[in-house]
Design an enzyme around this catalytic site. Sequence first.
Site: not given
Length: 266
Positions: A58-59, A62
């Site tokens: 997820h990170e 980003h």
Amino acid sequence: MTTAATRSSDRRISPVFLGIAAVMAVSGWAVWTDFSANPGVAVFLFVTAAWIVSLCLHEYAHARTALHSGDISIGGKGYLTLNPLKYTHALLSIVLPVLFVIMGGIGLPGGAVFIERNRIQGRWKHSLISAAGPLTNVLFALACTAPFWLHALDGVPATFVYALGFLALLQITAAILNFLPVPGLDGYGVIEPWLSYKIRRQVEPFGQFGLLAVFAVLFIPSVNAGFFDLVDTVLSGLGIPSDTNITAWGQNLYRFWTDQSPFCQP
């Protein structure tokens, strides 16, 4: 000229992440083969490790999107190594989400990669950076539920099916919560570039309380029930109807020390 963002060391996968992925693989094998005397322990390790892997991805989503959008400082911060210890707030990104899973079986959104937004031009790019994280949870949910909607469960051990179902529930809850247009969550980050400067300045002080507000609202019984009705609807669309109790069995196995959960209503 080689920049900090393009050095191979900035993109090399961290041994920390590889270790977590190894725990996921070994414990997944233990769940599949029923190797452990207590299947709940194996399910706990498998789901927890897989959940942390999904948080790292997820990170990473980003960060990678920000890099390609113009923030070349991302590489030097270590975000491209998938090392959770490199996040700005490891507590928010890893520790709290894992604790919430252990406490109540809900995929609490985290999020703590620092992006230098001034390096990025274009509102669509800013929105895409914010959306990239929860979209990763959506993809993870699709992967977890693939055996269900592909009708490919023949030969899959029941315990592994339950673990996949519970892991899918976590990914869906994380995606839904993260897409809420609440300050501090990715959903607000998607719409923020399109808001006026005045509104953004007025909302900014509340960003640090957004996650806490969501947490508090979920304790309201009617909201909690409505939220999990939505989750059940999504799961049913992905081949896991609520009347099969697959996610409930998965949660019970995961929380092998107790059958009680303050959040989930199986």
